[in-house]
Design a protein around this motif. Structure first.
Motif, PDB file in Angstrom:
ATOM      1  N   ASP A  41       0.839  -1.204   0.000  1.00 10.78           N
ATOM      2  CA  ASP A  41       0.000   0.000   0.000  1.00 10.78           C
ATOM      3  C   ASP A  41       0.871   1.249   0.000  1.00 10.78           C
ATOM      4  OD1 ASP A  41      -2.182  -1.611   0.140  1.00 10.78           O
ATOM      5  OD2 ASP A  41      -2.749  -1.086   2.200  1.00 10.78           O
ATOM      6  N   LYS A  42       0.427   2.265  -0.719  1.00 13.46           N
ATOM      7  CA  LYS A  42       1.113   3.558  -0.650  1.00 13.46           C
ATOM      8  C   LYS A  42       0.436   4.379   0.439  1.00 13.46           C
ATOM      9  CE  LYS A  42       3.387   4.028  -5.008  1.00 13.46           C
ATOM     10  NZ  LYS A  42       2.886   2.935  -5.872  1.00 13.46           N
ATOM     11  N   VAL A  43       1.239   4.813   1.421  1.00 16.78           N
ATOM     12  CA  VAL A  43       0.643   5.499   2.565  1.00 16.78           C
ATOM     13  C   VAL A  43       1.372   6.807   2.867  1.00 16.78           C
ATOM     14  CG1 VAL A  43      -0.154   3.357   3.652  1.00 16.78           C
ATOM     15  CG2 VAL A  43       2.106   4.260   4.229  1.00 16.78           C
ATOM     16  N   LYS A  44       0.670   7.633   3.669  1.00 19.74           N
ATOM     17  CA  LYS A  44       1.284   8.830   4.240  1.00 19.74           C
ATOM     18  C   LYS A  44       1.154   8.704   5.747  1.00 19.74           C
ATOM     19  CE  LYS A  44      -0.014  12.029   0.586  1.00 19.74           C
ATOM     20  NZ  LYS A  44      -0.885  13.161   0.251  1.00 19.74           N
ATOM     21  N   ILE A  45       2.260   8.900   6.438  1.00 20.62           N
ATOM     22  CA  ILE A  45       2.237   8.786   7.892  1.00 20.62           C
ATOM     23  C   ILE A  45       2.756  10.078   8.505  1.00 20.62           C
ATOM     24  CG2 ILE A  45       3.250   7.582   9.878  1.00 20.62           C
ATOM     25  CD1 ILE A  45       3.270   5.044   8.099  1.00 20.62           C
ATOM     26  N   LYS A  46       1.958  10.591   9.453  1.00 14.79           N
ATOM     27  CA  LYS A  46       2.380  11.802  10.149  1.00 14.79           C
ATOM     28  C   LYS A  46       2.811  11.446  11.560  1.00 14.79           C
ATOM     29  CE  LYS A  46       0.802  16.478  11.238  1.00 14.79           C
ATOM     30  NZ  LYS A  46      -0.352  17.391  11.186  1.00 14.79           N
ATOM     31  N   GLY A  47       3.962  11.918  11.950  1.00 12.62           N
ATOM     32  CA  GLY A  47       4.465  11.638  13.298  1.00 12.62           C
ATOM     33  C   GLY A  47       5.639  12.536  13.621  1.00 12.62           C
ATOM     34  N   ILE A  48       6.329  12.210  14.732  1.00 13.19           N
ATOM     35  CA  ILE A  48       7.511  12.985  15.116  1.00 13.19           C
ATOM     36  C   ILE A  48       8.751  12.260  14.618  1.00 13.19           C
ATOM     37  CG2 ILE A  48       8.864  13.891  17.060  1.00 13.19           C
ATOM     38  CD1 ILE A  48       6.417  13.688  18.791  1.00 13.19           C
ATOM     39  N   CYS A  49       9.655  12.988  14.025  1.00 11.79           N
ATOM     40  CA  CYS A  49      10.926  12.391  13.624  1.00 11.79           C
ATOM     41  C   CYS A  49      11.820  12.312  14.865  1.00 11.79           C
ATOM     42  CB  CYS A  49      11.599  13.237  12.553  1.00 11.79           C
ATOM     43  SG  CYS A  49      13.231  12.625  12.111  1.00 11.79           S
ATOM     44  N   THR A  50      12.238  11.095  15.232  1.00  9.84           N
ATOM     45  CA  THR A  50      13.065  10.949  16.442  1.00  9.84           C
ATOM     46  C   THR A  50      14.523  10.635  16.113  1.00  9.84           C
ATOM     47  OG1 THR A  50      12.444   8.622  16.687  1.00  9.84           O
ATOM     48  CG2 THR A  50      11.123  10.220  17.893  1.00  9.84           C
ATOM     49  N   GLY A  51      14.893  10.735  14.838  1.00 15.74           N
ATOM     50  CA  GLY A  51      16.305  10.601  14.503  1.00 15.74           C
ATOM     51  C   GLY A  51      16.619   9.393  13.647  1.00 15.74           C
ATOM     52  N   TYR A  52      17.919   9.078  13.565  1.00 17.30           N
ATOM     53  CA  TYR A  52      18.401   8.040  12.659  1.00 17.30           C
ATOM     54  C   TYR A  52      18.881   6.837  13.457  1.00 17.30           C
ATOM     55  CZ  TYR A  52      20.580   6.283   8.373  1.00 17.30           C
ATOM     56  OH  TYR A  52      20.907   5.544   7.272  1.00 17.30           O
ATOM     57  N   ASP A  53      18.475   5.661  13.014  1.00 22.07           N
ATOM     58  CA  ASP A  53      18.874   4.423  13.670  1.00 22.07           C
ATOM     59  C   ASP A  53      19.994   3.765  12.856  1.00 22.07           C
ATOM     60  OD1 ASP A  53      19.148   1.936  14.737  1.00 22.07           O
ATOM     61  OD2 ASP A  53      17.034   1.395  14.633  1.00 22.07           O
ATOM     62  N   ASP A  54      21.194   3.777  13.413  1.00 24.46           N
ATOM     63  CA  ASP A  54      22.341   3.219  12.689  1.00 24.46           C
ATOM     64  C   ASP A  54      22.253   1.707  12.499  1.00 24.46           C
ATOM     65  OD1 ASP A  54      23.792   5.606  12.284  1.00 24.46           O
ATOM     66  OD2 ASP A  54      24.336   5.602  14.407  1.00 24.46           O
TER      67      ASP A  54
END
Lengths: 128, 181
Positions: free
Chosen positions: A101-114
């Motif tokens: 499915d093509k979706v749009k999700i709105k939320g808080i960006c909490t950073g990058y997971d290495d």
């Protein structure tokens, strides 16, 4: 004398009211926030890959909308929707989306997971 | 034909041996308890991968994903204590030192020892602790340990010193899945 006392009482009340307000202030309403940060999940990942510091300055702790095709849905304690380059922890556990499915999700960006080389989105909600 | 079988077996056994498990929705909670106030915070967004053969394990949690009961506490935690704008994640890199004691194919509760480097607030410390793998229908890893904010250069101002414990208890609970490439 009376005037001073009156002013003092008012001052104390104002301070107390402010304190109570601060103590009980509501949590952030992510879904109610306007955001101009709308982009595909893989371009968000690319920006983080190129320069994590400048990406953090722009996106960290901001309300964002990421767009992408659902790669998979993982879930135990929290449902996590995987988009290309982004893992979104969802606010609700029952979702009517499936792989592809093509979706749009709105939320808080909490950073990058290495570990997984992907961007993390928290408190995500499907929009539209 | 025989050669093919041998190759197939070799490949299969290598795959089985470098078995990795992962999660992206691990739970990490911490608890500060003082006579004045109890504070706790939870995240369900911790990620982790470990290798069932070598015991090598990594964890990462976005600091911004910790939820507190009070919005004000969450704000203080992020802005004043862990400074999550500058240090957005907490990480652990280390290993389960006795992973060979865990039989991932047999139900049971297996104690394990963990040691490695914990990084919070940009400061890295060696830690050692113990935990459990619970093999049931899935693979669950659990551990508990304590840290001192002062070890990670987190300064607690005098005004709130009575409200924040000197030693913070951290609970980790991970439901792992098999990692397939």
């Amino acid at each position: 004398m009376k005037k001073i006392l009156f002013a003092l009482v008012i001052a104390v009340l104002v301070v107390a009211a402010y304190g109570i307000y601060q103590w009980n202030k509501p949590h952030r309403d992510v879904q109610g926030e306007e955001t101009k940060l709308i982009l595909s999940s893989d371009s968000l990942q690319m920006l983080y890959g190129q320069n994590p510091d400048s990406a953090n300055k722009m996106f960290l702790d901001q309300a964002v909308v990421v767009k992408g095709e659902v790669q998979s849905i993982e879930g135990d304690s929290t449902t996590t929707v995987l988009l290309p380059g982004a893992a979104c922890s969802m606010e609700v556990d029952k979702l009517s989306v499936k792989k592809g499915d093509k979706v749009k999700i709105k939320g808080i960006c909490t950073g990058y997971d290495d570990l997984f080389q992907e961007v993390r989105i928290d408190r995500g909600v499907l929009i539209q | 034909m025989k050669q093919l079988l041998i190759i197939a077996f070799t490949v299969l056994s290598t795959v089985a041996y470098s078995q990795k498990y992962f999660t992206r929705s691990g739970e990490i909670s911490f608890y500060s308890s003082t006579p004045v106030e109890d504070i706790e915070a939870h995240s369900n967004s911790a990620s982790s991968i470990f290798d069932a053969k070598t015991g090598a394990a990594e964890f990462s949690v976005p600091m911004k994903s910790f939820q507190f009961e009070k919005a004000l506490m969450q704000e203080h935690f992020n802005e004043n204590y862990v400074e999550s704008d500058e240090f957005p994640k907490g990480t652990f890199k280390g290993k389960f030192t006795n992973i060979e004691n865990v039989d991932f194919s047999k139900k049971g509760e297996y104690p394990v020892n963990v040691e490695g480097e914990l990084t919070i607030h940009g400061v890295t410390k060696e830690i050692k602790t113990s935990g459990y793998f619970i093999i049931d229908n899935g693979i669950k890893g659990e551990a508990q340990f304590t840290v001192s904010p002062s070890d990670f250069d987190i300064e607690i101002p005098d005004v709130v010193r009575d409200k924040i414990a000197k030693v913070i208890k951290i609970k980790v609970s991970m439901n792992y899945k098999e990692f397939k490439r």
